[in-house]
Design an enzyme around this catalytic site. Sequence first.
Site, short mmCIF file in Angstrom:
data_model
loop_
_atom_site.label_atom_id
_atom_site.label_comp_id
_atom_site.label_asym_id
_atom_site.label_seq_id
_atom_site.Cartn_x
_atom_site.Cartn_y
_atom_site.Cartn_z
N ASP A 106 0.94 -1.19 -0.16
CA ASP A 106 0.01 0.01 0.13
C ASP A 106 1.05 1.50 0.05
O ASP A 106 0.15 2.39 -0.29
CB ASP A 106 -1.11 0.04 1.36
N HIS A 121 6.63 -7.54 -1.47
CA HIS A 121 5.57 -8.16 -2.55
C HIS A 121 5.25 -6.98 -3.22
O HIS A 121 4.29 -7.07 -3.87
CB HIS A 121 4.26 -8.51 -1.51
N GLY A 190 0.75 -7.47 12.84
CA GLY A 190 -0.30 -7.32 11.79
C GLY A 190 -0.17 -8.40 10.75
O GLY A 190 -0.56 -7.90 9.69
N SER A 192 -0.82 -12.47 9.37
CA SER A 192 -1.00 -13.84 9.94
C SER A 192 -0.06 -14.74 9.84
O SER A 192 -0.34 -15.94 10.32
CB SER A 192 -2.36 -14.24 8.92
C1 BJW Z 1 -4.24 -6.66 12.96
C2 BJW Z 1 -5.04 -5.74 12.92
C3 BJW Z 1 -4.61 -4.77 13.97
C4 BJW Z 1 -5.81 -7.10 11.66
N1 BJW Z 1 -3.37 -4.58 14.53
N2 BJW Z 1 -2.96 -6.86 13.80
C5 BJW Z 1 6.29 -23.23 1.64
C6 BJW Z 1 5.33 -24.00 2.03
C7 BJW Z 1 3.97 -23.81 1.38
C8 BJW Z 1 3.66 -23.02 0.59
C9 BJW Z 1 4.63 -22.21 0.16
C10 BJW Z 1 5.93 -22.19 0.65
N3 BJW Z 1 6.66 -21.39 -0.24
C11 BJW Z 1 6.11 -20.83 -1.05
C12 BJW Z 1 4.67 -21.25 -1.04
C13 BJW Z 1 3.51 -20.77 -1.82
C14 BJW Z 1 2.82 -19.25 -1.16
C15 BJW Z 1 2.60 -19.61 0.03
O1 BJW Z 1 3.02 -19.11 0.93
N4 BJW Z 1 1.34 -20.12 0.40
C16 BJW Z 1 0.67 -20.34 1.52
C17 BJW Z 1 -0.52 -19.34 1.57
C18 BJW Z 1 0.64 -21.75 1.97
N5 BJW Z 1 4.07 -18.35 -1.58
C19 BJW Z 1 4.22 -17.82 -2.81
O2 BJW Z 1 3.70 -18.47 -3.61
C20 BJW Z 1 5.31 -16.80 -2.70
N6 BJW Z 1 6.16 -17.20 -3.80
C21 BJW Z 1 7.22 -18.07 -3.56
O3 BJW Z 1 7.47 -18.40 -2.49
O4 BJW Z 1 7.92 -18.21 -4.89
C22 BJW Z 1 8.72 -19.43 -4.83
C23 BJW Z 1 7.67 -20.72 -4.81
C24 BJW Z 1 6.59 -20.76 -5.33
C25 BJW Z 1 5.75 -21.61 -5.16
C26 BJW Z 1 5.96 -22.99 -4.57
C27 BJW Z 1 7.20 -22.93 -3.81
C28 BJW Z 1 8.08 -21.68 -3.91
C29 BJW Z 1 4.47 -15.61 -3.21
C30 BJW Z 1 3.67 -15.01 -2.05
C31 BJW Z 1 3.22 -13.66 -2.56
C32 BJW Z 1 2.10 -13.01 -1.74
N7 BJW Z 1 1.33 -12.21 -2.47
C33 BJW Z 1 0.13 -11.54 -1.81
C34 BJW Z 1 -0.51 -10.47 -2.55
C35 BJW Z 1 0.48 -9.27 -2.90
C36 BJW Z 1 -0.17 -8.34 -3.99
C37 BJW Z 1 -1.50 -7.96 -3.56
O5 BJW Z 1 -1.69 -7.09 -2.67
O6 BJW Z 1 -2.35 -7.82 -4.18
O7 BJW Z 1 0.65 -10.74 -0.46
S1 BJW Z 1 -1.15 -12.45 -0.98
C38 BJW Z 1 -1.33 -11.61 0.40
O8 BJW Z 1 -0.85 -12.41 1.64
C39 BJW Z 1 -0.25 -10.35 0.20
C40 BJW Z 1 0.26 -10.37 1.85
O9 BJW Z 1 1.10 -9.43 1.66
C41 BJW Z 1 0.33 -11.79 2.20
C42 BJW Z 1 0.37 -11.75 3.72
O10 BJW Z 1 -0.83 -11.49 4.22
P1 BJW Z 1 -1.01 -10.51 5.63
O11 BJW Z 1 -0.07 -9.17 5.54
O12 BJW Z 1 -0.24 -11.52 6.61
O13 BJW Z 1 -2.39 -10.32 5.76
P2 BJW Z 1 -3.47 -11.19 6.49
O14 BJW Z 1 -4.93 -10.53 5.98
O15 BJW Z 1 -3.39 -12.80 6.21
O16 BJW Z 1 -3.27 -11.18 7.90
C43 BJW Z 1 -3.73 -9.97 8.80
C44 BJW Z 1 -3.19 -10.28 10.12
O17 BJW Z 1 -3.42 -8.73 10.73
C45 BJW Z 1 -4.13 -11.01 10.88
O18 BJW Z 1 -3.50 -11.89 11.63
C46 BJW Z 1 -5.14 -9.99 11.82
O19 BJW Z 1 -5.37 -10.67 13.03
C47 BJW Z 1 -4.11 -8.99 12.18
N8 BJW Z 1 -4.55 -7.45 12.30
N9 BJW Z 1 -6.06 -5.91 12.24
C48 BJW Z 1 -2.85 -5.61 14.61
N10 BJW Z 1 -5.40 -3.21 13.89
#
Ligand code: BJW
Length: 249
Positions: A106, A121, A190, A192
């Site tokens: 953002d 990201h 913040g 997950s």
């Molecule tokens: C508060 C609050 C307040 C609310 N105060 N807290 C190993 C094992 C298994 C799978 C994989 C692995 N390695 C790679 C993978 C595949 C995949 C992956 O991780 N999958 C899992 C989901 C299982 N990863 C990838 O594909 C990555 N690439 C990669 O590793 O390449 C090599 C490879 C590929 C394939 C296989 C193996 C290796 C790329 C990941 C890209 C993530 N992209 C996104 C979108 C970005 C663009 C966009 O925004 O449009 O990134 S997805 C989305 O999730 C975004 C975020 O950055 C990311 C994380 O989310 P985040 O920030 O944690 O948000 P939330 O909503 O999940 O959580 C919010 C939290 O805040 C909550 O806990 C609330 O409680 C809290 N909260 N208000 C404090 N006021």
Amino acid sequence: MSENADIHAVCELLGKANRVAALTGAGISAECGIPTFRGEDGLWRKFRAEELATPSAFHRDPKLVWEWYDWRRGIIAPVEPNPGHEVLARWEKIFPEFTLITQNIDGLHGRSGSKNILELHGNIWKMRCTEEGTVIENLDSPLKEIPPHCPSCGALLRPHVVWFGESLSSTILQRAFLLSSQCEVMLVIGTSAVVQPAASLPLSAAEAGAKIVEINLNPTPLTPYVDISFTGKSGEILPLIDKNLKRKS
Ligand code: BJW
């Protein structure tokens, strides 16, 4: 421990640390009104974010994906950074080494004054040519053309963000792992903590001896492994820590 005792404990840690890192996720911007991914607000139309944030979704329907990004840009454009972002920007000035690693696209950390940001990201205000790979900044909201095209070659532009299945920039990722393994304290704010490889950064820091402090509204898979866990809003807890921090320069 009570919240007061935890505040005291984290201030003790930060008071003597020279190398501090913070890993942020969507939760730090939630208090600005920006939906998180996996929370209740994380849905748009009837799609899950994960189903739009993929190369195949873009290949299938670039217009739909760009409409989603245009909608999100429209939410982000008018908001201001919150006190959580502001504390992290201030900490860059008070710790000898402060590393800010964010999964957020953002741009709010930059807008709050942080300078050294590792954006794992990408950034929603940047676009990349699908032919030439050129990256351009575009702040239009709403977008003038959906899907947008490259001003130089006319090919389709895509958001300069990292989708599932895509690799993160190796330069940024290597630096994030290096600085995580060198920090004395890491704050995990913040997120997950489920998306890899970002979710491995705190584990790498902990393995190298860092103390891990988590701030989140809810428990995460990381919570059992952290040294101090705050349950609450980062926009409230970070200012509370900052207020009690003795170190000011
Ligand atoms: C508060 C609050 C307040 C609310 N105060 N807290 C190993 C094992 C298994 C799978 C994989 C692995 N390695 C790679 C993978 C595949 C995949 C992956 O991780 N999958 C899992 C989901 C299982 N990863 C990838 O594909 C990555 N690439 C990669 O590793 O390449 C090599 C490879 C590929 C394939 C296989 C193996 C290796 C790329 C990941 C890209 C993530 N992209 C996104 C979108 C970005 C663009 C966009 O925004 O449009 O990134 S997805 C989305 O999730 C975004 C975020 O950055 C990311 C994380 O989310 P985040 O920030 O944690 O948000 P939330 O909503 O999940 O959580 C919010 C939290 O805040 C909550 O806990 C609330 O409680 C809290 N909260 N208000 C404090 N006021």
